[in-house]
Design a protein around this motif. Structure first.
Motif, PDB file in Angstrom:
ATOM      1  N   ALA A   1      29.669  29.143  31.701  1.00 14.73           N
ATOM      2  CA  ALA A   1      30.406  27.907  31.446  1.00 14.73           C
ATOM      3  C   ALA A   1      31.631  28.140  30.577  1.00 14.73           C
ATOM      4  N   SER A   2      31.598  29.161  29.727  1.00 10.42           N
ATOM      5  CA  SER A   2      32.742  29.441  28.859  1.00 10.42           C
ATOM      6  C   SER A   2      33.913  30.027  29.632  1.00 10.42           C
ATOM      7  N   GLY A   3      33.622  30.653  30.775  1.00 10.02           N
ATOM      8  CA  GLY A   3      34.674  31.281  31.563  1.00 10.02           C
ATOM      9  C   GLY A   3      35.149  32.600  31.000  1.00 10.02           C
ATOM     10  N   LYS A   4      34.547  33.049  29.893  1.00 11.01           N
ATOM     11  CA  LYS A   4      34.971  34.308  29.268  1.00 11.01           C
ATOM     12  C   LYS A   4      34.092  35.436  29.782  1.00 11.01           C
ATOM     13  N   LEU A   5      34.584  36.101  30.802  1.00 14.25           N
ATOM     14  CA  LEU A   5      33.810  37.127  31.484  1.00 14.25           C
ATOM     15  C   LEU A   5      34.438  38.498  31.273  1.00 14.25           C
ATOM     16  N   THR A   6      33.608  39.508  31.108  1.00 19.25           N
ATOM     17  CA  THR A   6      34.121  40.864  31.112  1.00 19.25           C
ATOM     18  C   THR A   6      34.514  41.231  32.541  1.00 19.25           C
ATOM     19  N   ALA A   7      35.236  42.334  32.696  1.00 16.69           N
ATOM     20  CA  ALA A   7      35.639  42.763  34.037  1.00 16.69           C
ATOM     21  C   ALA A   7      34.415  43.006  34.922  1.00 16.69           C
ATOM     22  N   ARG A   8      33.374  43.591  34.340  1.00 16.94           N
ATOM     23  CA  ARG A   8      32.164  43.842  35.125  1.00 16.94           C
ATOM     24  C   ARG A   8      31.498  42.530  35.524  1.00 16.94           C
ATOM     25  N   GLN A   9      31.387  41.600  34.578  1.00 14.45           N
ATOM     26  CA  GLN A   9      30.771  40.309  34.890  1.00 14.45           C
ATOM     27  C   GLN A   9      31.578  39.563  35.949  1.00 14.45           C
ATOM     28  N   TYR A  10      32.891  39.651  35.836  1.00 19.95           N
ATOM     29  CA  TYR A  10      33.753  38.999  36.826  1.00 19.95           C
ATOM     30  C   TYR A  10      33.451  39.534  38.223  1.00 19.95           C
ATOM     31  N   GLU A  11      33.410  40.845  38.358  1.00 21.91           N
ATOM     32  CA  GLU A  11      33.195  41.441  39.679  1.00 21.91           C
ATOM     33  C   GLU A  11      31.811  41.096  40.225  1.00 21.91           C
ATOM     34  N   GLU A  12      30.796  41.061  39.354  1.00 22.93           N
ATOM     35  CA  GLU A  12      29.448  40.700  39.798  1.00 22.93           C
ATOM     36  C   GLU A  12      29.411  39.258  40.293  1.00 22.93           C
ATOM     37  N   LEU A  13      30.052  38.372  39.531  1.00 24.65           N
ATOM     38  CA  LEU A  13      30.044  36.956  39.895  1.00 24.65           C
ATOM     39  C   LEU A  13      30.884  36.697  41.147  1.00 24.65           C
TER      40      LEU A  13
END
Length: 342
Positions: A299-311
């Motif tokens: 919900a915060s939208g603050k994702l690491t690069a790895r989290q971004y790619e997974e999502l």
């Protein structure tokens, strides 16, 4: 001497080359609103240099100015017809088919996604006519470099300033409704990468880019030298094209996905900003399993690069090979619900 009753907010600069063009007929046959809604599409956060002047919408698409308007005497919104023209004349005919992706069978794509996803189906029904756009690749890349950590009005101001300072002026002759006297309007094409490459970082900063000037300058240099070939990336697969974009200073996963989706025909691309992260957290809670710290992190939208790619990968699997269409409807809905202006 031309009389300019109203000059475009895209800017004025009397010193550069000016092309005068005349529009006496549309570039192709009218298109019904039931097929797509160009007004909705140009005001949905995918592109930034469009404005309405009297009864016409004008937009900058790389080296050209695109114009559309509803045909006179259209009384029923659902059956409105739109006419298109582009300037200077003699370029790509039927520009609207490419720009608004009318070569996609969007109806079929959206029906298939809606059948698998009831919430998305509601959005498709609510925002009828919203289309993805196929933008000029260079302008799109610079647009999303400028979009870093700012808002849409600021993005428009930066891009307008770049066009005024480095782009070619284009005069459009426009006949008044009812066959009255013609008038002229001035707009500015978006500068090519070679033009921006010749600029200094200080000159770019003078357009309000701030720290983004370095990224714009380095990207322009890469394209001007041929190290970054956007035409080749359009032909490449999604993973290969994204990997090449990520080599460019200032381009992270989200900006890369925006460039891929909105200009390089990678419809599986699923850009995730804070609005999309909130949409997934609110309406697709199972996506939180793809992110460490679960729903709060999403919900915060603050994702690491790895989290971004997974999502992003999970979203592509859920929404299918045209996930980018789903992303656009979710993005538009979340901003509308929040009352944000375009």
């Amino acid at each position: 001497m031309f009389n300019y009753p109203r000059l475009s907010s895209f800017g004025m600069d009397e010193q550069r080359r000016t092309t005068t063009t005349t529009a006496t007929s549309p570039s192709s046959s009218p298109i019904l609103r039931q097929d797509f809604d160009p007004e909705l599409s140009v005001n949905s956060g995918q592109t930034f240099l469009w404005e309405k002047v009297d009864r016409y919408w004008y937009g900058v698409d790389g080296p050209r100015i695109v114009r559309f308007s509803a045909k006179p005497n259209n009384d029923v919104d659902d059956n409105k017809e739109f006419e298109f023209a582009s300037f200077p004349p003699g370029g790509q005919s039927g520009i609207e088919r490419s720009l608004f992706r009318l070569d996609d069978d969007a109806g079929l794509l959206l029906r298939e996604m809606s059948s698998r996803d009831p919430f998305l189906g509601q959005l498709v029904d609510t925002y009828r006519g919203l289309r993805l756009m196929r933008q000029d690749p260079e302008q799109c890349l610079f647009s999303f470099l400028c979009a870093s950590n700012t808002n849409i009005p600021m993005i428009r101001r930066m891009l307008s300033a770049l066009a005024r300072k480095f782009g070619d002026a284009i005069e459009v002759e426009e006949e008044e409704e009812g066959g009255g006297r013609s008038r002229h309007r001035r707009f500015y094409a978006f500068p090519a990468a070679k033009a921006l490459s010749r600029a200094t970082e200080a000159e770019l900063r003078s357009c309000g880019l701030g720290y983004r000037a370095k990224a714009v300058k380095l990207a322009a240099d890469s394209m001007a030298s041929g190290r970054l070939d956007l035409a080749a990336l359009k032909k490449a697969g999604y993973p290969e094209a994204k990997a090449e974009l990520l080599k460019v200073y200032g381009i992270g996963p989200k900006i890369a996905d925006c460039i891929l989706l909105f200009s390089l025909d990678k419809l599986e691309s699923f850009p995730i900003d804070v609005w999309i992260a909130r949409a997934l957290a609110s309406h697709y809670p199972w996506f939180a399993a793809e992110v460490e710290n679960k729903k709060k992190k999403l919900a915060s939208g603050k994702l690491t690069a790895r989290q971004y790619e997974e999502l992003s990968g999970a979203a592509r699997r859920h929404f299918g090979p045209c996930a980018g269409y789903a992303q656009q409807y979710l993005y538009y809905h979340m901003r509308q619900e929040s009352g944000k202006k375009w």
